[in-house]
Design a protein around this motif. Structure first.
Motif, PDB file in Angstrom:
ATOM      1  N   GLY A  40       0.997  -5.378   6.015  1.00 22.98           N
ATOM      2  CA  GLY A  40       1.592  -6.668   5.692  1.00 22.98           C
ATOM      3  C   GLY A  40       0.963  -7.819   6.431  1.00 22.98           C
ATOM      4  N   THR A  71       2.067  -3.494  -3.217  1.00 25.04           N
ATOM      5  CA  THR A  71       3.263  -4.033  -2.562  1.00 25.04           C
ATOM      6  C   THR A  71       3.111  -5.502  -2.195  1.00 25.04           C
ATOM      7  OG1 THR A  71       3.829  -1.873  -1.636  1.00 25.04           O
ATOM      8  CG2 THR A  71       4.772  -3.794  -0.531  1.00 25.04           C
ATOM      9  N   PHE A  72       1.874  -5.901  -1.846  1.00 21.52           N
ATOM     10  CA  PHE A  72       1.660  -7.259  -1.339  1.00 21.52           C
ATOM     11  C   PHE A  72       0.995  -8.191  -2.347  1.00 21.52           C
ATOM     12  CE2 PHE A  72       1.531  -4.438   2.464  1.00 21.52           C
ATOM     13  CZ  PHE A  72       2.731  -4.863   3.025  1.00 21.52           C
ATOM     14  N   VAL A 174       5.472 -13.265   5.597  1.00 20.08           N
ATOM     15  CA  VAL A 174       5.473 -11.815   5.402  1.00 20.08           C
ATOM     16  C   VAL A 174       4.643 -11.125   6.485  1.00 20.08           C
ATOM     17  CG1 VAL A 174       4.612  -9.977   3.874  1.00 20.08           C
ATOM     18  CG2 VAL A 174       5.990 -11.849   2.944  1.00 20.08           C
ATOM     19  N   SER A 178       6.322  -8.362   8.903  1.00 27.62           N
ATOM     20  CA  SER A 178       5.747  -7.021   8.954  1.00 27.62           C
ATOM     21  C   SER A 178       5.428  -6.583  10.379  1.00 27.62           C
ATOM     22  CB  SER A 178       4.472  -6.960   8.104  1.00 27.62           C
ATOM     23  OG  SER A 178       4.755  -7.232   6.749  1.00 27.62           O
ATOM     24  N   SER A 182      10.522  -6.962  11.203  1.00 24.62           N
ATOM     25  CA  SER A 182      11.617  -7.854  10.784  1.00 24.62           C
ATOM     26  C   SER A 182      12.282  -8.499  11.993  1.00 24.62           C
ATOM     27  CB  SER A 182      12.656  -7.099   9.945  1.00 24.62           C
ATOM     28  OG  SER A 182      12.077  -6.592   8.772  1.00 24.62           O
ATOM     29  N   VAL A 209      12.007 -11.679  -0.274  1.00 20.94           N
ATOM     30  CA  VAL A 209      11.012 -10.994   0.560  1.00 20.94           C
ATOM     31  C   VAL A 209      11.526  -9.625   0.973  1.00 20.94           C
ATOM     32  CG1 VAL A 209       9.817 -11.034   2.786  1.00 20.94           C
ATOM     33  CG2 VAL A 209       9.952 -13.118   1.401  1.00 20.94           C
ATOM     34  N   TYR A 210      12.777  -9.558   1.404  1.00 19.15           N
ATOM     35  CA  TYR A 210      13.365  -8.276   1.808  1.00 19.15           C
ATOM     36  C   TYR A 210      13.319  -7.263   0.666  1.00 19.15           C
ATOM     37  CZ  TYR A 210      16.862  -4.719   2.652  1.00 19.15           C
ATOM     38  OH  TYR A 210      17.497  -3.508   2.760  1.00 19.15           O
ATOM     39  N   ARG A 212      11.377  -7.190  -1.950  1.00 20.47           N
ATOM     40  CA  ARG A 212       9.996  -6.818  -2.258  1.00 20.47           C
ATOM     41  C   ARG A 212       9.423  -5.825  -1.250  1.00 20.47           C
ATOM     42  NH1 ARG A 212       6.828  -8.677  -6.797  1.00 20.47           N
ATOM     43  NH2 ARG A 212       7.670 -10.656  -7.508  1.00 20.47           N
ATOM     44  N   LEU A 213       9.736  -6.019   0.013  1.00 23.49           N
ATOM     45  CA  LEU A 213       9.122  -5.211   1.061  1.00 23.49           C
ATOM     46  C   LEU A 213       9.884  -3.930   1.371  1.00 23.49           C
ATOM     47  CD1 LEU A 213       8.053  -7.900   3.705  1.00 23.49           C
ATOM     48  CD2 LEU A 213       6.699  -6.922   1.845  1.00 23.49           C
ATOM     49  N   GLU A 258       0.408   3.126   0.224  1.00 20.56           N
ATOM     50  CA  GLU A 258       1.614   2.341   0.446  1.00 20.56           C
ATOM     51  C   GLU A 258       2.844   3.217   0.668  1.00 20.56           C
ATOM     52  OE1 GLU A 258       2.074  -1.026  -2.325  1.00 20.56           O
ATOM     53  OE2 GLU A 258       0.112  -0.433  -3.090  1.00 20.56           O
ATOM     54  N   ASP A 261       3.904   3.835   4.293  1.00 14.14           N
ATOM     55  CA  ASP A 261       4.383   2.740   5.144  1.00 14.14           C
ATOM     56  C   ASP A 261       5.793   3.037   5.664  1.00 14.14           C
ATOM     57  OD1 ASP A 261       2.049   1.426   4.654  1.00 14.14           O
ATOM     58  OD2 ASP A 261       2.884   0.006   3.202  1.00 14.14           O
TER      59      ASP A 261
END
Length: 346
Positions: A40, A71-72, A174, A178, A182, A209-210, A212-213, A258, A261
């Motif tokens: 990230g 993911t990004f 982000v 990352s 957080s 954002v939360y 998505r990640l 990914e 992660d």
């Protein structure tokens, strides 16, 4: 404005960042890259820098040594800003580049197959890792006091006196989310919160954002977690936990980079753990080792024994050979280090 002082670019990086900014904004084409298996911080920093460059009339292309993670991709201001290494688009971008910007690493071995294609005199580095023995470029801003390279890219934009484009704000945010876990890790500083507040004020939705990640995952990712946990071992004497994922397992589940992660965090979360390790076999017959520390252990030093590196509390290495050959000497080395330091500290 209560955060104004915290938002000032630290003296430790401001002068060199100005030099880097001047060089970048004085050319027509820049290729950006980061370390293998981009995370990230690497991807967020690239997305932020690329959007800022193009806002200022500089053509930007992201060419990474390994595939840009899906993911990004939501961070990119345009999807075709990425050219995958080995394609005609990537070759054309590399050949036409006036400058190269390496983000979130400075060491040649960490940029993989791109290393021989980066001319030293035209390569710039912005990185928050401790300096290693070699630097890939001729001008490097390396500042371990930064929580993330994304924080430094934010500073790179601000030293020019320009506005932070929306896509740059999202990428930098982000990147910091990352690399601070957080905003939970010890590298989370008052300044990080101040920068995050400034970025949130530019229209970022933290809930999006939360999701998505962290709140969206394919089924295979949970199946991979189940398989990895079946290999979990814990040495209570020194507080060492480890897991192994073979190539056969990854292929059977169609797992990609990914999907790994955050996997190591499950081993790291065991009460009494000082160091957690994840051994993952790659398609090239090598084993990628992730090192995580919960406290006093310096896993950057541990990883460097095996040709890797990183942070005091998070590092990695890539070693030739399958996991059943690589893991025993690494486990023994880490065990010896922890035993010498007195083992777990409670």
């Amino acid at each position: 404005m209560p955060n104004a002082g915290l938002l000032d670019v630290p003296d430790s990086r401001s002068f060199t960042l100005r030099r880097v900014a001047q060089r970048l904004l004085g050319v027509r084409r820049v290729v950006l890259t980061t370390h293998v298996n981009a995370d990230g911080d690497g991807c967020g920093s690239e997305a932020a820098a690329a959007a800022w460059l193009e806002e200022n009339g500089v053509e930007a292309t992201i060419v990474n040594p390994t595939e840009f993670p899906q993911t990004f991709r939501f961070l990119l201001h345009r999807q075709d800003v990425v050219a995958e290494l080995g394609t005609a688009d990537a070759d054309a971008a590399i050949d036409a580049a006036d400058l190269f910007l390496v983000l979130d690493t400075a060491e040649p071995q960490r940029v993989g197959d791109l290393a021989p294609r980066l001319p030293r005199e035209r390569t710039l580095v912005v990185d928050h890792h401790p300096a290693g023995r070699e630097v890939v470029g001729d001008t490097a801003v390396q500042d371990p006091s930064a929580a993330a390279t994304g924080e430094m890219v934010y500073d790179l934009i601000r030293v020019t006196g320009g506005e932070v484009p929306a896509a740059s704000a999202l990428g930098a945010y982000v990147a910091m989310v990352s690399d601070t876990g957080s905003f939970r890790y010890s590298n989370t500083t008052p300044r990080v919160h101040a920068v995050a507040a400034d970025l949130l004020g530019r229209g970022i939705d933290p809930e999006v954002v939360y999701r998505r990640l962290f709140a969206t995952a394919p089924l295979r990712r949970l199946e991979l977690l189940r398989e990895a946990l079946s290999t979990l071992r814990f040495d209570e004497e020194v507080g060492l936990a480890w897991m192994i994922v073979t190539r056969e397992t990854a292929d059977r589940l169609n797992a990609d980079g990914e999907d790994f992660d955050g996997l190591i965090e499950h081993a790291r979360s065991i009460a009494g753990t000082e160091v957690a390790l994840l051994f993952r076999e790659t398609e090239e017959g090598k084993t990628k080792i992730s090192f995580r520390s919960n406290g006093h252990a310096d896993v950057n030093r541990m990883a460097r024994k095996f040709g890797g590196g990183g942070h005091v509390k998070a590092a990695g290495a890539l070693v030739d050979g399958p996991a059943d050959k690589v893991a025993p000497p690494v486990i023994a080395s880490v065990h010896e280090t922890l035993h010498g330091s007195g083992g777990p500290r409670g």
